[in-house]
Design a protein around this motif. Structure first.
Motif, short mmCIF file in Angstrom:
data_model
loop_
_atom_site.label_atom_id
_atom_site.label_comp_id
_atom_site.label_asym_id
_atom_site.label_seq_id
_atom_site.Cartn_x
_atom_site.Cartn_y
_atom_site.Cartn_z
N UNK A 116 1.02 -0.58 -0.33
CA UNK A 116 -0.13 0.09 0.09
C UNK A 116 0.93 1.12 -0.19
N UNK A 117 2.34 0.94 1.12
CA UNK A 117 2.50 2.25 0.60
C UNK A 117 3.34 2.42 -0.47
N UNK A 118 4.19 1.67 -0.75
CA UNK A 118 4.78 1.48 -2.27
C UNK A 118 3.79 2.73 -3.43
N UNK A 119 2.44 1.54 -3.42
CA UNK A 119 1.43 1.88 -4.12
C UNK A 119 1.48 3.48 -3.67
N UNK A 127 9.61 0.53 2.60
CA UNK A 127 11.25 0.08 3.21
C UNK A 127 11.51 -0.03 4.68
N UNK A 128 10.66 1.24 5.59
CA UNK A 128 10.80 1.04 7.07
C UNK A 128 10.27 -0.02 6.99
N UNK A 129 8.79 -0.19 6.75
CA UNK A 129 8.07 -1.34 7.11
C UNK A 129 8.24 -2.48 6.72
N UNK A 130 9.25 -2.83 5.49
CA UNK A 130 9.56 -4.23 5.11
C UNK A 130 10.40 -4.59 6.15
N UNK A 131 11.62 -3.62 6.97
CA UNK A 131 12.89 -3.68 7.60
C UNK A 131 12.65 -3.95 8.80
N UNK A 132 10.87 -3.86 9.39
CA UNK A 132 10.87 -4.16 11.20
C UNK A 132 10.10 -5.17 11.08
N UNK A 133 9.63 -5.70 9.94
CA UNK A 133 8.76 -6.98 10.09
C UNK A 133 10.29 -8.24 10.42
N UNK A 139 5.89 -13.28 -0.47
CA UNK A 139 4.68 -12.16 -1.14
C UNK A 139 5.53 -10.67 -0.29
N UNK A 140 5.65 -10.58 0.85
CA UNK A 140 6.69 -9.55 1.47
C UNK A 140 7.98 -9.10 0.68
N UNK A 141 8.05 -10.50 0.89
CA UNK A 141 9.73 -9.73 -0.91
C UNK A 141 9.20 -9.35 -2.76
N UNK A 142 7.67 -10.06 -2.68
CA UNK A 142 7.67 -9.53 -3.83
C UNK A 142 7.03 -8.18 -3.76
N UNK A 143 6.01 -8.10 -2.76
CA UNK A 143 5.63 -6.26 -2.22
C UNK A 143 6.80 -5.07 -2.51
N UNK A 144 7.90 -5.53 -1.99
CA UNK A 144 8.64 -4.12 -1.52
C UNK A 144 9.57 -4.03 -2.94
N UNK A 145 9.68 -5.36 -3.87
CA UNK A 145 10.65 -5.71 -5.14
C UNK A 145 9.48 -4.59 -5.99
N UNK A 146 8.43 -4.94 -6.00
CA UNK A 146 7.85 -4.55 -7.54
C UNK A 146 7.46 -2.67 -6.64
N UNK A 147 7.32 -2.92 -5.57
CA UNK A 147 6.92 -1.22 -5.27
C UNK A 147 8.34 -0.75 -5.55
N UNK A 148 9.53 -1.04 -5.39
CA UNK A 148 10.99 -0.36 -5.93
C UNK A 148 10.92 -0.13 -7.88
N UNK A 157 15.99 -2.21 -5.98
CA UNK A 157 14.90 -3.32 -6.20
C UNK A 157 15.82 -3.99 -6.58
N UNK A 158 17.50 -3.88 -7.00
CA UNK A 158 18.29 -5.18 -7.67
C UNK A 158 18.56 -5.70 -6.48
N UNK A 159 19.50 -4.36 -5.66
CA UNK A 159 19.61 -4.82 -4.13
C UNK A 159 19.11 -6.18 -3.02
N UNK A 160 17.92 -6.09 -2.62
CA UNK A 160 17.18 -6.64 -2.79
C UNK A 160 17.01 -7.36 -3.04
N UNK A 161 16.60 -8.21 -4.23
CA UNK A 161 16.17 -9.26 -4.99
C UNK A 161 17.62 -10.87 -4.17
N UNK A 162 18.90 -9.21 -4.48
CA UNK A 162 20.38 -10.03 -3.94
C UNK A 162 19.90 -10.73 -2.49
N UNK A 163 19.93 -9.86 -1.72
CA UNK A 163 19.12 -10.44 -0.15
C UNK A 163 18.13 -10.86 -0.12
N UNK A 164 16.77 -11.57 -1.73
CA UNK A 164 16.34 -12.25 -1.16
C UNK A 164 17.11 -13.22 -1.39
N UNK A 165 17.77 -13.92 -2.68
CA UNK A 165 18.04 -14.90 -2.97
C UNK A 165 19.37 -15.90 -1.75
#
Length: 559
Positions: A116-119, A127-133, A139-148, A157-165
């Motif tokens: 919601x915040x990203x859109x 991003x702040x909410x995501x880091x606090x989770x 779904x959470x990772x997909x939401x934040x990458x899509x938001x970027x 977005x690409x940095x977060x993808x690397x973290x996700x992997x």
């Protein structure tokens, strides 16, 4: 049924919701003797899928007042509605309710809040909410990458993808689609092709959504052969897939191919929309296909899509490039609503067709309509000022450009340099060029051409040397201009060096370069090399006659 309980009522409501029959589902919901959270969530989800987001918010609030306790699904639905409406203020209120109920730590609600915040273009909060989770799922990772991706924060977005992997999270369909959008935004062709291989390895090769996103990435990275190969390999095509390839061809100046794909789309049973039609009009504009454009215009009128601004804009652009200025004006005058692109299209149409006074009057009308000019507006207006050497108007527009903060924009800067050069204000042109943080081929060509046109060949050659020192690779226009300065100064040594560079870059078959080489060698008294280049020059329509006349004239003058 002799007896009905809340489960049977819920089942019936849910059944009608699933079929999209919201009127019946709503009437059954109203008739229920009692309702629980499942009843409310079923109805809310139905209105969400139907696109009635205001109704979703109203039902969510009514549900709270009725005493039924929300669960994570209730929040997921209402936060999704806020995302669609891009209503952050209401979303923040629901976030507060979730915090009071202690549900904000739920991974599903957290993912919905991140989305919601990203859109709502609050990416920092997202991003702040995501880091606090405390727990992050796919779904959470997909939401934040899509938001970027949606907020054009491509590197993040690409940095977060690397973290996700590294976390070992499996990549989903929506994540892949967002990642390809990130690659397209960065023109990261190499990484995009590696990601494509990764998707194929994970058995997503036949997925139409991922295929469309990949195709769009290749097109935006200017690799249409791979885009077409992928398009042909997909087992099924939807309308979005066709739109991606049509728009891709149009953006890469391959108008014929764009029209061919639009023809294929017309033969399918998928129909077409404003994106397909706009891409086809852009294809007509590329090839200056007036008759094809007329046919498309008729199709647009028949389909009632001409009322959509992006289609009308594409029609104006097409008529402008096909030198049908009257038709372009007619379409513009009939538009009920106009955006900045509409004004840019009509201004550019007049400028491209040599009507140099009209762009200024349209520019004034645009300002009166309270439409803020962008770099394309200023570019077209400054070109018109350069053509008619309207220095006073150009200087006024220059002041407006500075106030708007676009003074260092490479596109606007290049047109300012060109305008001052053509108005014989070389000192001002130099100042602007030297202040530009980002210089590209257009800006370098503008200043070099400006000095060459003012018979200041030494300065033109000086800027050419600076251009090479900065690692900018000259194009055919640059070489032709500098060869002209060599001819004027009779500096055959530099001319031969440039000729060697031209051969190295395999540009010797270019008509403009061939003509410049013939002229340069003849004016430097080297008739043998001049004749040799003339004999090897590309014979294209009128150009070979012009080259022949040029060589004969030079031979007579210098013999």
């Amino acid at each position: 049924m002799p007896q009905r309980d809340i489960v049977s009522w819920n089942a019936l409501v849910f059944g009608y919701v699933a079929c999209g029959k919201m009127e019946i589902a709503s009437s059954l919901f109203e008739a229920m003797p009692e309702r629980d959270v499942v009843s409310w969530n079923s109805l809310i989800s139905g209105y969400l899928h139907a696109g009635d987001c205001l109704k979703v918010i109203y039902l969510f609030m009514t549900m709270g007042r009725s005493g039924v306790v929300y669960n994570w699904r209730s929040f997921a639905f209402v936060l999704r509605a806020c995302s669609i409406l891009v209503d952050c203020d209401v979303g923040i209120q629901f976030h507060s309710i979730a915090i009071k109920m202690g549900l904000d730590r739920d991974v599903d609600i957290g993912s919905a809040l991140v989305d919601m915040y990203a859109k709502c273009e609050k990416l920092d909060d997202s991003l702040l909410l995501f880091r606090k989770m405390s727990e992050k799922n796919r779904v959470a990772w997909s939401s934040v990458i899509t938001g970027c991706a949606q907020n054009d924060e491509f590197f993040k977005g690409l940095e977060l993808f690397k973290e996700m992997l590294k976390e070992g999270i499996e990549v989903s369909q929506s994540t892949y689609a967002s990642l390809f959008r990130l690659c397209a935004g960065l023109s990261a062709f190499r990484f995009g092709s590696q990601l494509h291989a990764h998707a194929l390895k994970n058995s997503f090769g036949s997925d139409v959504i991922i295929g469309t996103a990949t195709l769009d990435m290749y097109a935006k990275c200017c690799d249409m052969p791979d885009a077409r190969k992928l398009f042909n390999s997909l087992p099924n095509h939807d309308l979005q897939c066709y739109n991606a390839i049509i728009v891709g061809y149009a953006r890469n100046s391959q108008g014929c191919e764009a029209l061919q794909l639009f023809s294929l789309l017309r033969k399918s049973d998928l129909g077409f929309n404003e994106i397909s039609l706009s891409g086809a009009f852009s294809g007509c504009a590329m090839i200056k296909g007036y008759s094809e454009g007329l046919q498309l215009h008729g199709l647009a009128i028949k389909s009632t899509l001409t009322s959509i601004i992006c289609v009308a804009n594409a029609i104006i652009d097409m008529y402008g490039k096909c030198r049908a200025l009257t038709e372009a004006c007619h379409v513009f005058d009939e538009m009920e609503g106009r955006d900045a692109v509409s004004w840019n299209a009509i201004i550019a149409a007049h400028e491209q067709n040599g009507n140099e006074e009209k762009p200024l009057s349209y520019f004034v009308s645009m300002l009166r309509a309270r439409i803020e000019p962008d770099e394309f507006t200023y570019g077209s207006i400054l070109k018109a000022c350069a053509s008619q050497q309207a220095l006073n108007y150009g200087m006024e527009i220059h002041n407006r450009v500075l106030k708007s903060g676009m003074g260092l924009n490479w596109f606007v800067g290049s047109t300012l340099v060109d305008m001052y050069c053509k108005c014989e204000m070389m000192e001002e042109a130099e100042k602007i060029h030297d202040r530009m943080k980002e210089k590209n081929m257009v800006s370098w060509n503008a200043i070099i051409s400006g000095f060459s046109g003012q018979k200041q060949s030494e300065n033109a050659q000086r800027y050419f040397s600076q251009m090479l020192e900065m690692g900018v690779k000259p194009d055919n226009i640059t070489y032709a201009i500098v060869l002209d300065t060599c001819a004027n100064l009779a500096t055959i040594g530099l001319g031969k060096q440039i000729h060697a560079q031209i051969i190295k870059q395999e540009l010797q078959s270019d008509v403009y370069i061939a003509r410049a080489l013939i002229d340069m060698y003849s004016k430097c008294g080297n008739m043998q090399d001049s004749q040799m280049i003339f004999e090897k020059a590309p014979k294209q329509d009128l150009h070979d006659m012009e080259c022949h006349d040029l060589w004969l004239c030079s031979a007579w003058l210098w013999s």
